[in-house]
Design an enzyme around this catalytic site. Structure first.
Site, PDB file in Angstrom:
ATOM      1  N   ASP A  13      -2.713   5.040  -1.339  1.00  0.00           N
ATOM      2  CA  ASP A  13      -1.788   4.251  -0.468  1.00  0.00           C
ATOM      3  C   ASP A  13      -2.095   4.806   0.823  1.00  0.00           C
ATOM      4  O   ASP A  13      -2.181   5.887   1.179  1.00  0.00           O
ATOM      5  CB  ASP A  13      -0.614   4.498  -1.245  1.00  0.00           C
ATOM      6  CG  ASP A  13       0.887   3.646  -0.298  1.00  0.00           C
ATOM      7  OD1 ASP A  13       0.628   2.679   0.075  1.00  0.00           O
ATOM      8  OD2 ASP A  13       1.561   4.537   0.174  1.00  0.00           O
ATOM      9  N   ASP A  43       0.424   3.939   3.881  1.00  0.00           N
ATOM     10  CA  ASP A  43       1.870   4.588   4.683  1.00  0.00           C
ATOM     11  C   ASP A  43       2.449   5.663   3.993  1.00  0.00           C
ATOM     12  O   ASP A  43       3.043   5.240   2.625  1.00  0.00           O
ATOM     13  CB  ASP A  43       2.600   3.286   4.919  1.00  0.00           C
ATOM     14  CG  ASP A  43       2.113   2.239   5.983  1.00  0.00           C
ATOM     15  OD1 ASP A  43       1.587   2.530   6.842  1.00  0.00           O
ATOM     16  OD2 ASP A  43       2.308   0.977   5.528  1.00  0.00           O
ATOM     17  N   SER A  50       0.081  -3.201   3.068  1.00  0.00           N
ATOM     18  CA  SER A  50       0.236  -3.470   4.834  1.00  0.00           C
ATOM     19  C   SER A  50      -0.692  -4.547   5.250  1.00  0.00           C
ATOM     20  O   SER A  50      -1.841  -4.060   5.009  1.00  0.00           O
ATOM     21  CB  SER A  50       0.070  -2.272   5.569  1.00  0.00           C
ATOM     22  OG  SER A  50       0.210  -2.385   6.765  1.00  0.00           O
ATOM     23  N   ASN A  84      -1.274  -4.301   8.359  1.00  0.00           N
ATOM     24  CA  ASN A  84      -1.711  -3.755   9.544  1.00  0.00           C
ATOM     25  C   ASN A  84      -2.606  -2.419   9.240  1.00  0.00           C
ATOM     26  O   ASN A  84      -3.145  -1.589   9.845  1.00  0.00           O
ATOM     27  CB  ASN A  84      -0.621  -2.804  10.241  1.00  0.00           C
ATOM     28  CG  ASN A  84       0.347  -3.993  10.877  1.00  0.00           C
ATOM     29  OD1 ASN A  84       0.004  -4.806  11.868  1.00  0.00           O
ATOM     30  ND2 ASN A  84       1.462  -4.057  10.481  1.00  0.00           N
ATOM     31  N   ASP A  94       3.236   7.146  -2.411  1.00  0.00           N
ATOM     32  CA  ASP A  94       4.759   8.136  -2.174  1.00  0.00           C
ATOM     33  C   ASP A  94       5.674   7.105  -2.511  1.00  0.00           C
ATOM     34  O   ASP A  94       6.845   7.199  -2.191  1.00  0.00           O
ATOM     35  CB  ASP A  94       4.605   8.160  -0.671  1.00  0.00           C
ATOM     36  CG  ASP A  94       4.710   7.102   0.259  1.00  0.00           C
ATOM     37  OD1 ASP A  94       4.056   6.155   0.082  1.00  0.00           O
ATOM     38  OD2 ASP A  94       5.623   6.624   1.026  1.00  0.00           O
TER      39      ASP A  94
HETATM   40  C1  BG6 Z   1       3.591  -0.777   2.835  1.00  0.00           C
HETATM   41  C2  BG6 Z   1       4.596   0.266   3.308  1.00  0.00           C
HETATM   42  O1  BG6 Z   1       2.382   0.237   2.989  1.00  0.00           O
HETATM   43  O2  BG6 Z   1       3.289  -1.774   3.744  1.00  0.00           O
HETATM   44  C3  BG6 Z   1       6.197  -0.939   3.405  1.00  0.00           C
HETATM   45  O3  BG6 Z   1       4.994   1.134   2.531  1.00  0.00           O
HETATM   46  C4  BG6 Z   1       5.579  -2.213   4.334  1.00  0.00           C
HETATM   47  O4  BG6 Z   1       6.935  -0.373   3.763  1.00  0.00           O
HETATM   48  C5  BG6 Z   1       4.302  -2.777   3.709  1.00  0.00           C
HETATM   49  O5  BG6 Z   1       6.806  -3.091   4.232  1.00  0.00           O
HETATM   50  C6  BG6 Z   1       3.966  -3.936   4.865  1.00  0.00           C
HETATM   51  O6  BG6 Z   1       3.626  -3.430   5.994  1.00  0.00           O
HETATM   52  P1  BG6 Z   1       3.135  -4.495   7.325  1.00  0.00           P
HETATM   53  O7  BG6 Z   1       2.544  -3.497   8.039  1.00  0.00           O
HETATM   54  O8  BG6 Z   1       2.190  -5.751   6.625  1.00  0.00           O
HETATM   55  O9  BG6 Z   1       4.348  -4.948   7.586  1.00  0.00           O
HETATM   56 MG    MG Z   2       3.416   4.310   1.091  1.00  0.00          MG
END
Ligand code: BG6
Ligand code: MG
Length: 209
Positions: free
Chosen positions: A7, A9, A114, A116, A168
């Site tokens: 993972d 984040d 994510s 991002n 996590d």
């Molecule tokens: C995960 C995070 O990695 O990504 C979440 O743990 C988050 O908290 C999710 O909501 C989506 O992320 P993003 O960057 O696409 O808004």
């Molecule tokens: Mg995470």
């Protein structure tokens, strides 16, 4: 072949604190209560699903258009924090452990909800370290659905049973378990006791795999 899927984040980088600050800023603006305990429920969960959890504390109902605007606002604040990230945001311990796993013959991938993820990996200079990346842009269903981890395994060409997942988030551990992978919990995910293994520090992974 064997693999370790990470993972992002809260495992490789501490962007989870930026997610918290960005959601808190949005919640404050909307007059909605938000704290660390609520934030822990957002770990591993997609942006729009996270927003629904944040809005549980609101007595107002919002249109889809308003919700999309809120999610965009949160993402804008979040990405503001990301701009300051550099290679110093990844510890030597993390880099060293990834190198050792590759030396041991493991394929390594990222499995993140994510959208991002690639931007972050590029900023901290980890993009080329991983064999494959599966992220929020590759999936329909976010954790606890196993899709992102199954995608990562498919991208690597490794059977799910031969993969370890490092997480996590409770949702992420459940996703890894549902994918038939061996799960390793760090941080908040240790509370639920759902993972096959727990680590105190990142390099402990080398004592498990
Ligand atoms: C995960 C995070 O990695 O990504 C979440 O743990 C988050 O908290 C999710 O909501 C989506 O992320 P993003 O960057 O696409 O808004
Ligand atoms: Mg995470």
């Amino acid at each position: 072949m064997k693999a370790v899927i990470f993972d992002l984040d809260g495992v490789l980088v501490f962007t989870d604190k930026f997610h918290f600050k960005a959601w808190k800023a949005l919640a404050d603006e909307l007059g909605i209560y938000f704290d660390e305990a609520i934030n822990n429920r957002l770990r591993g969960v997609s942006r729009m699903e996270s927003l629904e959890i944040v809005l549980e504390r609101s007595d107002k109902t919002y249109t889809e258009k308003e919700k999309l605007a809120f999610a965009a606002k949160k993402n804008e604040i979040y990405r503001g924090y990301l701009t300051a990230m550099t290679e110093n945001d990844v510890t030597e311990e993390v880099r060293c452990t990834l190198t050792k796993l590759k030396e041991k013959g493991y394929k390594i991938a990222v499995g993140s909800s994510s959208k991002n993820a690639k931007l972050i990996l590029e900023k901290v200079k980890l993009l080329d370290v991983f064999d494959k990346i599966a992220d929020g842009n590759d999936i329909q269903k976010s954790k606890p659905d196993p899709e992102v981890f199954l995608k990562a395994a498919e991208f690597l060409g490794v059977e799910p049973e031969s993969c370890y997942v490092v997480e996590d988030a409770e949702a992420g551990v459940i996703a890894g378990n549902r994918a038939n992978m061996k799960t390793i919990a760090t941080g908040d995910a240790k509370q639920s006791k759902l993972a096959n293994y727990e680590i105190q520090k990142f390099s402990d992974i080398l004592n498990i795999v």
